[in-house]
Design a protein around this motif. Structure first.
Motif, PDB file in Angstrom:
ATOM      1  N   TYR A   1      20.086   2.342   6.547  1.00  0.00           N
ATOM      2  CA  TYR A   1      19.741   2.240   7.686  1.00  0.00           C
ATOM      3  C   TYR A   1      18.982   2.953   8.235  1.00  0.00           C
ATOM      4  O   TYR A   1      17.963   1.594   8.897  1.00  0.00           O
ATOM      5  CB  TYR A   1      20.795   0.740   7.331  1.00  0.00           C
ATOM      6  CG  TYR A   1      21.740   1.624   8.873  1.00  0.00           C
ATOM      7  CD1 TYR A   1      22.917   1.556   8.574  1.00  0.00           C
ATOM      8  CD2 TYR A   1      21.344   1.519  10.371  1.00  0.00           C
ATOM      9  CE1 TYR A   1      23.588   2.892   9.379  1.00  0.00           C
ATOM     10  CE2 TYR A   1      22.313   2.773  11.225  1.00  0.00           C
ATOM     11  CZ  TYR A   1      23.379   3.267  10.648  1.00  0.00           C
ATOM     12  OH  TYR A   1      24.508   3.386  11.454  1.00  0.00           O
TER      13      TYR A   1
ATOM     14  N   CYS B   1       8.501  -2.156  12.250  1.00  0.00           N
ATOM     15  CA  CYS B   1       9.212  -1.712  11.386  1.00  0.00           C
ATOM     16  C   CYS B   1       9.279  -0.166  10.996  1.00  0.00           C
ATOM     17  O   CYS B   1       8.599   0.069  10.511  1.00  0.00           O
ATOM     18  CB  CYS B   1       8.661  -2.677   9.472  1.00  0.00           C
ATOM     19  SG  CYS B   1       8.317  -4.518  10.574  1.00  0.00           S
TER      20      CYS B   1
ATOM     21  N   SER C   1       6.788 -10.458   3.706  1.00  0.00           N
ATOM     22  CA  SER C   1       7.331 -10.655   4.883  1.00  0.00           C
ATOM     23  C   SER C   1       6.244 -10.040   5.895  1.00  0.00           C
ATOM     24  O   SER C   1       6.093 -10.264   7.553  1.00  0.00           O
ATOM     25  CB  SER C   1       8.890 -10.639   5.703  1.00  0.00           C
ATOM     26  OG  SER C   1       9.619 -11.641   4.907  1.00  0.00           O
TER      27      SER C   1
ATOM     28  N   LEU D   1       9.661 -11.926   9.823  1.00  0.00           N
ATOM     29  CA  LEU D   1       9.969 -10.852  10.925  1.00  0.00           C
ATOM     30  C   LEU D   1       9.087 -11.070  12.725  1.00  0.00           C
ATOM     31  O   LEU D   1       8.443 -11.750  12.068  1.00  0.00           O
ATOM     32  CB  LEU D   1       9.502  -9.365  10.913  1.00  0.00           C
ATOM     33  CG  LEU D   1       9.935  -9.154   9.648  1.00  0.00           C
ATOM     34  CD1 LEU D   1       9.032  -7.739   9.434  1.00  0.00           C
ATOM     35  CD2 LEU D   1      11.027  -8.273  10.039  1.00  0.00           C
TER      36      LEU D   1
ATOM     37  N   PRO E   1      14.566  -4.261  15.615  1.00  0.00           N
ATOM     38  CA  PRO E   1      14.891  -4.168  13.696  1.00  0.00           C
ATOM     39  C   PRO E   1      16.379  -3.683  13.316  1.00  0.00           C
ATOM     40  O   PRO E   1      16.953  -3.276  14.930  1.00  0.00           O
ATOM     41  CB  PRO E   1      14.484  -2.951  13.168  1.00  0.00           C
ATOM     42  CG  PRO E   1      13.533  -2.135  14.393  1.00  0.00           C
ATOM     43  CD  PRO E   1      13.805  -2.921  15.410  1.00  0.00           C
TER      44      PRO E   1
ATOM     45  N   GLU F   1      18.348  -5.227   8.066  1.00  0.00           N
ATOM     46  CA  GLU F   1      16.981  -4.689   7.780  1.00  0.00           C
ATOM     47  C   GLU F   1      17.027  -3.984   7.119  1.00  0.00           C
ATOM     48  O   GLU F   1      15.935  -4.455   6.117  1.00  0.00           O
ATOM     49  CB  GLU F   1      15.717  -5.218   9.073  1.00  0.00           C
ATOM     50  CG  GLU F   1      15.693  -5.854   9.376  1.00  0.00           C
ATOM     51  CD  GLU F   1      14.675  -6.584  10.552  1.00  0.00           C
ATOM     52  OE1 GLU F   1      13.653  -5.602  10.318  1.00  0.00           O
ATOM     53  OE2 GLU F   1      14.936  -7.236  11.483  1.00  0.00           O
TER      54      GLU F   1
ATOM     55  N   ASP G   1      19.272 -11.062   4.667  1.00  0.00           N
ATOM     56  CA  ASP G   1      18.292 -10.863   5.482  1.00  0.00           C
ATOM     57  C   ASP G   1      17.679  -9.078   5.080  1.00  0.00           C
ATOM     58  O   ASP G   1      16.325  -8.715   6.139  1.00  0.00           O
ATOM     59  CB  ASP G   1      17.900 -11.286   6.999  1.00  0.00           C
ATOM     60  CG  ASP G   1      17.386 -12.915   7.306  1.00  0.00           C
ATOM     61  OD1 ASP G   1      16.967 -12.874   6.207  1.00  0.00           O
ATOM     62  OD2 ASP G   1      17.885 -12.995   8.346  1.00  0.00           O
ATOM     63  N   THR G   2      17.635  -8.633   4.342  1.00  0.00           N
ATOM     64  CA  THR G   2      17.107  -7.134   3.695  1.00  0.00           C
ATOM     65  C   THR G   2      15.877  -6.857   3.711  1.00  0.00           C
ATOM     66  O   THR G   2      15.409  -8.149   3.870  1.00  0.00           O
ATOM     67  CB  THR G   2      17.954  -6.289   2.953  1.00  0.00           C
ATOM     68  OG1 THR G   2      17.313  -5.242   2.925  1.00  0.00           O
ATOM     69  CG2 THR G   2      17.409  -6.986   1.461  1.00  0.00           C
ATOM     70  N   MET G   3      14.828  -6.040   4.030  1.00  0.00           N
ATOM     71  CA  MET G   3      13.424  -6.024   3.697  1.00  0.00           C
ATOM     72  C   MET G   3      13.128  -4.924   2.813  1.00  0.00           C
ATOM     73  O   MET G   3      12.392  -5.118   2.533  1.00  0.00           O
ATOM     74  CB  MET G   3      12.962  -5.717   4.656  1.00  0.00           C
ATOM     75  CG  MET G   3      12.455  -6.363   6.328  1.00  0.00           C
ATOM     76  SD  MET G   3      11.637  -7.539   5.859  1.00  0.00           S
ATOM     77  CE  MET G   3      10.429  -6.658   5.545  1.00  0.00           C
TER      78      MET G   3
END
Lengths: 434, 295
Positions: free
Chosen positions: A7, A60, A131, A155, A161, A165, A267-269
């Protein structure tokens, strides 16, 4: 090699399970890239876009990464280089030139009225990229002093963050008790006419949402299912012409990427997509449109079942966790992945249709948006890919093709829409005799 | 805004043809449309990224991975078995096999490309095996043989040769002469039999072939006379054999005479007479032709 929880954008960052296949299989005719873009009525200025990009990377920070080749795996590490804003060229979703992009796995492009984000698939999937683009547009509007627009989904610049994410949900959802998803036979691949090269030629069909929605509803389908049905029907017509002997006709299948965020509530990016494979068996006889529609609807419902998805996740993650694969040097894994991605991936379907869904704009921005686009790089076996996106009152279907002159599939697809009473507006980057 | 009359789709303003079917846009006279904004703003020249496909890349990587493993395995086993003196040969063979396989995967799938690369690789392999001690002997003849193979079985299929036939034939003759000279040099250390034996034989072969080709090119009609071709080939072959025997005898004994070629010539004359008879006599020809026998 120790796998660090992925992460945080520090040190060694493992690729997510879905992304593992993309770096080794990246080659000519297999770019593994896609592009999302938004067109506005105002003029885009590079300097402001650069500021917005800095904001995006500040928020991000996990996107500030570069790709490395390790001894066992490809991996990501933080990237401190300056991000580059590029001017848009004539062909989208080409092969990603990492060096020209200072190592970043995404590329911000602009033209007079367009902001585009092109991604290498190892970074994120279509929803993740959208996003990023939404935040980029928000920050652009902020710096340009246009208006304070805030997208309803996406976002939040002011929020730090979260761990989730940049987490890999596939690892969390892996359950070793679940049986692996079965593999399927080879599908039909259209030969196509004439030459082809690795430049992505686009035919963009713009369709009024209300018209297509009405037609889909008449058949109790979603817009995505309706478009998939037309695609299958078109491929069936082409196959019929190409292979006159009914018995010799292979199954026609489509790969339809599914956004798992809504299904599993993550809600992962990063990449969080699996593919629904929907199809028909033309060897059994000619399928009428409504028959295909029924098949597609049922198969899509089945494919979205959590149990089946978990079985697919089990298959994918267990492959990664097999000791023989895990501890094999990358030199052995690479060729294996390349060959497997053909045998177990592209071989099994006849086309790709990726639907990014509807992009809702904040009310302040609605009168300034002209259109949205989504482009997906095609492959060598399936030389045409369909990318669908909706915004405002229209749906844009982009046919991305390697064929230099062959537009038969696009023609049949659009003609079907027209015959069904839907207005279709065409645009292209193909050489027109203008 | 125009519509395609064939597909029914709405076309971009100013379009001259439909991007889907290529049908020309027909506008009423006097009605001109200003071109709409292009789908992608900037027109860039097409610059396809060159490279190899995923599956080919995979195969190359697999071959290289197997090469590394086999080199290490063979190398280590030779070290432990104490056969260090012979280490070069297996390792070099593995390397050349790898290069050969990679070239098959990477080269354009054309006969000329593949045959040229494989000839080059085999030649290098032989030179490498022979020249482990930096002296070359037998490999020079073998390499010459490979060059001859290339000259006769690959070179004629090259576009240049097909354009310049005469130059191609001349190059073929020169290379044959050079090959014979090379064999003479390697075996005897000097040009010994090359001038008195090889040159006259080749000359006889060449003159015979040219005469035959001259006759063939100037034959009447487009019919390909099989019997005449066999006859002509035999004449050329037997004359060249006779010259070879004669020059070899002279080289060894300094006397002009024929040895084994005399019996060959007798046999050739018998066959020749028979074939001439068959060519000219309808009765004789009928005797050998089953479907005419009962006419």
């Amino acid at each position: 090699m120790k796998r660090i929880q992925n992460y945080a954008p520090e040190g060694f960052i493992a690729l997510d399970n879905s992304a593992l296949i993309y770096p080794p299989t990246e080659a000519v005719f297999n770019a593994n890239t896609f592009r999302v873009s938004m067109d506005f009525s105002f003029t885009i200025k590079k300097v402001i876009l650069e500021q917005a990009l800095h904001d995006l990377l500040y928020r991000c920070s996990y996107a500030k990464i570069r790709l490395h080749t390790g001894f066992f795996w490809y991996y990501l590490s933080p990237n401190d280089a300056e991000p580059v804003v590029h001017e848009e060229g004539s062909y989208p979703s080409g092969r990603f030139a990492f060096k020209e992009n200072n190592g970043y796995l995404f590329k911000v492009l602009y033209s007079e009225h367009r902001i585009a984000l092109e991604c290498f698939h190892a970074l994120t999937d279509g929803s993740g990229a959208m996003s990023y683009l939404k935040l980029l547009v928000e920050r652009y509007c902020h710096h340009a002093g246009l208006l304070q627009a805030k997208f309803s989904s996406g976002l939040d610049y002011k929020v730090r963050p979260t761990k989730q994410e940049f987490s890999d949900p596939f690892q969390h959802l892996y359950d070793k008790r679940v049986p692996s998803y079965p593999t399927i036979s080879k599908a039909y691949h259209r030969k196509g006419d004439g030459p082809f090269d690795d430049l992505v030629k686009v035919i963009s069909a713009t369709i009024p949402t209300d018209q297509i929605k009405k037609k889909a509803k008449q058949r109790s389908l979603t817009i995505g299912e309706y478009l998939s049905t037309i695609y299958l029907y078109t491929l069936q017509l082409l196959q019929q012409k190409e292979i006159p002997n009914q018995k010799q006709r292979k199954p026609i299948r489509l790969s339809v990427p599914m956004n798992l965020r809504r299904i599993f509530g993550y809600d992962t990016m990063r990449n969080f997509t699996l593919f629904a494979v929907v199809g028909i068996e033309p060897a059994l006889g000619f399928y009428e449109f409504d028959e295909i529609a029924t098949e597609v609807h049922l198969q899509m419902v089945q494919a979205q079942s959590k149990k089946r998805l978990l079985s697919q996740i089990k298959r994918n993650v267990s492959g990664e966790r097999t000791p023989a694969i895990r501890f094999a040097p990358i030199a052995f894994k690479n060729p294996l992945f390349k060959l497997l991605s053909d045998f177990l991936g592209d071989d099994q379907y006849s086309g790709v249709i990726s639907n990014l869904g509807y992009v809702a704009f904040p009310p302040q921005l609605e009168d300034k948006v002209v259109r949205c686009d989504f482009h997906l790089s095609p492959g060598l076996l399936n030389k045409i890919s369909l990318a669908v996106i909706g915004c405002l009152d229209k749906i844009v279907v982009n046919f991305n093709s390697f064929y230099t002159t062959d537009t038969e599939l696009e023609r049949l697809f659009c003609t079907f829409l027209v015959e069904d009473g839907i207005q279709v507006e065409i645009a292209t980057n193909r050489e027109d005799k203008r | 805004m125009a519509y395609c009359v064939r597909c029914g789709v709405k076309l971009p303003s100013g379009a001259k043809t439909c991007p889907l079917c290529g049908t020309e846009v027909q506008l009423p006279p006097g009605m001109e449309e200003t071109p709409s904004e292009l789908l992608f703003a900037k027109r860039l020249p097409p610059e396809g990224t060159r490279g190899i496909t995923k599956a080919r890349k995979g195969l190359v990587e697999l071959i290289i991975a197997l090469f590394v493993v086999s080199e290490i395995t063979v190398g280590v086993s030779l070290i432990f078995s104490g056969a260090l003196a012979y280490m070069f040969i297996p390792l070099f063979c593995i390397a050349m096999a790898t290069v050969s396989l990679v070239s098959i995967v990477l080269a354009k799938p054309r006969y000329v490309n593949n045959a040229s690369w494989q000839s080059l690789i085999v030649a290098l392999l032989l030179l490498g095996l022979d020249g482990a001690d930096f002296t070359w002997s037998w490999s020079l003849i073998a390499t010459g043989g490979i060059i001859m193979f290339w000259m006769y079985w690959v070179f004629p299929w090259i576009k240049w040769t097909q354009k310049h036939v005469k130059s191609g034939i001349a190059l073929g003759i020169v290379s044959t002469l050079c090959y014979l000279g090379l064999i003479n040099l390697v075996v005897s250390g000097a040009l010994t039999w090359f001038m008195p034996v090889a040159i006259p034989t080749l000359l006889a072969l060449l003159v015979g072939t040219l005469l035959f080709l001259f006759w063939f090119a100037n034959r009447k009609g487009n019919r390909i006379p099989i019997a005449d071709i066999v006859l002509g080939t035999m004449v050329v072959f037997f004359s060249a054999s006779a010259v070879f025997d004669g020059s070899l005898t002279y080289y060894k004994t300094e006397i002009f005479s024929l040895r084994w070629a005399s019996s060959l010539l007798v046999a050739a004359i018998v066959i020749l007479l028979f074939m001439v008879a068959v060519s000219f006599s309808l009765r004789l020809r009928r005797y050998f032709t089953s479907h005419n026998r009962h006419d």
